[in-house]
Write a protein that holds these residues in place. Structure first.
Motif, short mmCIF file in Angstrom:
data_model
loop_
_atom_site.label_atom_id
_atom_site.label_comp_id
_atom_site.label_asym_id
_atom_site.label_seq_id
_atom_site.Cartn_x
_atom_site.Cartn_y
_atom_site.Cartn_z
N SER A 287 98.19 37.24 14.59
CA SER A 287 98.34 37.74 13.21
C SER A 287 97.04 38.44 12.79
N GLY A 288 97.14 39.26 11.75
CA GLY A 288 95.95 39.96 11.27
C GLY A 288 95.62 41.18 12.11
N LYS A 289 94.44 41.75 11.85
CA LYS A 289 94.09 43.03 12.49
C LYS A 289 93.80 42.92 13.98
N TYR A 290 93.65 41.68 14.50
CA TYR A 290 93.40 41.49 15.93
C TYR A 290 94.70 41.22 16.70
N SER A 291 95.83 41.30 16.00
CA SER A 291 97.10 40.85 16.59
C SER A 291 97.64 41.80 17.66
N SER A 292 97.22 43.04 17.66
CA SER A 292 97.74 43.98 18.66
C SER A 292 97.44 43.49 20.07
N LEU A 293 96.21 43.09 20.30
CA LEU A 293 95.80 42.55 21.59
C LEU A 293 96.55 41.26 21.91
N GLY A 294 96.56 40.33 20.95
CA GLY A 294 97.21 39.04 21.17
C GLY A 294 98.70 39.16 21.41
N THR A 295 99.35 40.05 20.67
CA THR A 295 100.79 40.25 20.84
C THR A 295 101.11 40.82 22.21
N ASP A 296 100.28 41.73 22.70
CA ASP A 296 100.49 42.29 24.03
C ASP A 296 100.36 41.22 25.11
N VAL A 297 99.36 40.34 24.93
CA VAL A 297 99.18 39.23 25.88
C VAL A 297 100.41 38.32 25.87
N ARG A 298 100.87 37.99 24.68
CA ARG A 298 102.07 37.13 24.58
C ARG A 298 103.28 37.81 25.23
N ASN A 299 103.48 39.09 24.93
CA ASN A 299 104.65 39.80 25.45
C ASN A 299 104.67 39.84 26.97
N GLY A 300 103.51 40.14 27.58
CA GLY A 300 103.44 40.18 29.04
C GLY A 300 103.69 38.82 29.66
N THR A 301 103.17 37.78 29.03
CA THR A 301 103.35 36.42 29.53
C THR A 301 104.81 35.99 29.45
N VAL A 302 105.42 36.22 28.31
CA VAL A 302 106.83 35.85 28.12
C VAL A 302 107.72 36.56 29.13
N LEU A 303 107.46 37.85 29.37
CA LEU A 303 108.27 38.62 30.31
C LEU A 303 108.22 38.02 31.71
N ALA A 304 107.04 37.57 32.13
CA ALA A 304 106.89 36.98 33.46
C ALA A 304 107.71 35.69 33.59
N PHE A 305 107.68 34.85 32.58
CA PHE A 305 108.43 33.60 32.64
C PHE A 305 109.93 33.83 32.49
N GLU A 306 110.31 34.85 31.75
CA GLU A 306 111.73 35.19 31.65
C GLU A 306 112.27 35.69 32.99
N ASP A 307 111.42 36.33 33.78
CA ASP A 307 111.83 36.80 35.11
C ASP A 307 112.38 35.66 35.96
N ILE A 308 111.83 34.47 35.78
CA ILE A 308 112.26 33.30 36.58
C ILE A 308 113.08 32.33 35.75
N ASN A 309 113.49 32.79 34.55
CA ASN A 309 114.28 31.95 33.64
C ASN A 309 113.57 30.63 33.35
N TYR A 310 112.24 30.68 33.31
CA TYR A 310 111.41 29.52 32.99
C TYR A 310 111.65 28.35 33.97
N ARG A 311 111.99 28.65 35.20
CA ARG A 311 112.30 27.57 36.14
C ARG A 311 111.99 27.98 37.57
N ILE A 312 111.42 27.03 38.33
CA ILE A 312 111.28 27.13 39.78
C ILE A 312 111.92 25.88 40.37
N ASP A 313 113.06 26.04 41.03
CA ASP A 313 113.79 24.90 41.58
C ASP A 313 113.99 23.84 40.50
N ASN A 314 113.42 22.65 40.70
CA ASN A 314 113.59 21.58 39.71
C ASN A 314 112.43 21.49 38.72
N THR A 315 111.62 22.52 38.69
CA THR A 315 110.50 22.54 37.75
C THR A 315 110.83 23.48 36.60
#
Length: 367
Positions: A37-65
Motif C-alpha cells: 500500500s502507499g507510494k511504495y506499493s508498485s514494487l511490492g505488488t509486482d513481487v506479490r504478483n510474481g510469487t502468486v503466479l508461481a504457486f498457482e502454476d502448481i496449484n499450491y501443491r506438490i504431491d501430498n504437500t
C-alpha cells in the motif's frame, strides 16, 4: 444385488482413501511480506504478483504437500514490518518471502536473527549491508556492491556522463546509501569525478531544481521508487532541466512509464533483465502474467516468480523447510527466466548487467 454391494464397497473404500490422503497432506505455510500500500506499493505488488503466479502454476501443491501463502503488508514502516514478522513467528511460519525494499528487509532480519529455524528470501532487496554474511537470509537480487557497478561506471565514462548529482530517497537508506557509495567508487576508479552533490528527494521540487541549476550538472542519478522518480522527472522537464538521467533499478516498473509519460523517454537503467528477451521460458512467463494481471511484468515480478520457483523446486526434492537454505546453497545453480541463477556460499547471486532505456513507452536494451 451382490454386485451392487461390492461396487458400493469399492466406492466407499476409494472415497475413504481420498479422504485420508487429503487429510494426511503436509501443509507448509509460506509468509510473504512487502509494501502493498502507499507510494511504495508498485514494487511490492509486482513481487506479490510474481510469487502468486508461481504457486498457482502448481496449484499450491506438490504431491501430498500443500502450500499456504500468507500475504502481509509492511506499509514501508519499521513498526509494521516488526509486527508482521512477530505474527509469522507466532503462526510458526519458517519461510518468508520478503521484504520488497532493503530498509524493511533490514528490519525483518533484525527481528528473526534469533530464530535459527526461520529463513528470509528476498527477490528485490539489494543493499550491500546483507552481503558476505552467514545468516538466515538469501536473495535473488544482486547486491549493490562495487562489482555490480563496474559495467555502469565504464558506460558512464565512455558516454561522458561528466558531473553527476544524485537525488535519493532517505526512507530506504539501506538501499540508497549503498547505491550512491558503490557507484561513485566505481565511477571514480574508472576515471570519473566524485559526485557533485546528493539531495534528498523528500525536499521540495523547487529546492531540488534550484540546487541543480546552481551547479554544473551533466547527469542526474535518481535513486527512488517509480512514482517519485517519474513525478520529479516530469517537474524538472517542465521547468527546462534537460540532463542525462539515470534511474536506479528500484524505479524500473511499468508504473514509471505510465506515470512519467513522454517526460521519461530516454531515461537510462542499469539492469540484469532484458524486457525484450526472446528466451522461451521468459516469453511463457510474460504471456501468463499478462493473461492474469492484464499488464506487462516488471523485472521485479520476474525475479519474484523465479524466487518462488527456486523454493518450489527445492521443496520438491525435500519438503523439510528446516533444510531449505542448506539445500538451495548445495544445489547452487538454478535455471531462471533469462539464464542461470547461481548462489554463493552466503546466499548472494551475481548476474550480468547491461543498459536499458525508455524508448517509445517501452524498456529497450541499449546497444
Amino acid at each position: 444385488m451382490k454386485k451392487t454391494i461390492i461396487f458400493s464397497g469399492l466406492i466407499i473404500t476409494f472415497l475413504t482413501y481420498i479422504f485420508y490422503s487429503y487429510n494426511s497432506s503436509k501443509v507448509i505455510k509460506i509468509g510473504l511480506v512487502a509494501g502493498l500500500s502507499g507510494k511504495y506499493s508498485s514494487l511490492g505488488t509486482d513481487v506479490r504478483n510474481g510469487t502468486v503466479l508461481a504457486f498457482e502454476d502448481i496449484n499450491y501443491r506438490i504431491d501430498n504437500t500443500q502450500f499456504e501463502l500468507i500475504q502481509k503488508d509492511d506499509k514501508q514502516n519499521k513498526n509494521e514490518a516488526k509486527k508482521v514478522i512477530e505474527e509469522f513467528i507466532q503462526d510458526d511460519i519458517k519461510v518468508v518471502i520478503g521484504n520488497s525494499t532493503s530498509s524493511m528487509t533490514k528490519v525483518s532480519l533484525e527481528s528473526i536473527k534469533k530464530e535459527n529455524d526461520m529463513m528470509l528470501i528476498s527477490a528485490t532487496a539489494s543493499s550491500d549491508d546483507f552481503s558476505f554474511k552467514n545468516d538466515n537470509f538469501i536473495r535473488t537480487q544482486v547486491a549493490n556492491n562495487y562489482r555490480k557497478f563496474q559495467s555502469l561506471s565504464l558506460y558512464a565514462k565512455e558516454k561522458n556522463y561528466g558531473n553527476i548529482l544524485s537525488i535519493y530517497d532517505p526512507n530506504n537508506m539501506s538501499y540508497s546509501k549503498g547505491y550512491m557509495s558503490n557507484f561513485q567508487k566505481a565511477y571514480v576508479k574508472n576515471g570519473g569525478k566524485p559526485f557533485l552533490d546528493s539531495i534528498e528527494i523528500t525536499q521540495s521540487y523547487e529546492n531540488i531544481k534550484d540546487k541543480i541549476n546552481a551547479q554544473e550538472v551533466d547527469t542526474l542519478l535518481i535513486i527512488a521508487n517509480s512514482i517519485d522518480s517519474a513525478k520529479l522527472i516530469q517537474y524538472l522537464k517542465i521547468n527546462g532541466i534537460n540532463k542525462i538521467i539515470l534511474c536506479a533499478g528500484w524505479a524500473q516498473t511499468m508504473d514509471f512509464i505510465e506515470e512519467g509519460g513522454k517526460a521519461v523517454e530516454g531515461v537510462l537503467f542499469n539492469t540484469g533483465y532484458n524486457s525484450n528477451s526472446q528466451e522461451e521460458k521468459y516469453l511463457r512467463f510474460v504471456v501468463q502474467y499478462e493473461n492474469k494481471y492484464n499488464k506487462k511484468p516488471s523485472v521485479f515480478a520476474a525475479q519474484a516468480y523465479e524466487t518462488a520457483n527456486i523454493l518450489i523446486e527445492t521443496l520438491r526434492m525435500d519438503n523439510n523447510v528446516l533444510n531449505l537454505k542448506t539445500n538451495i546453497l548445495d544445489k547452487k545453480n538454478f535455471k531462471g527466466l533469462q539464464g542461470n541463477i547461481t548462489f554463493d556460499k552466503y546466499g548472494d547471486v551475481n548476474r550480468k548487467f547491461f543498459m536499458m532505456s525508455v524508448q517509445d513507452g517501452q524498456y529497450k536494451k541499449v546497444n
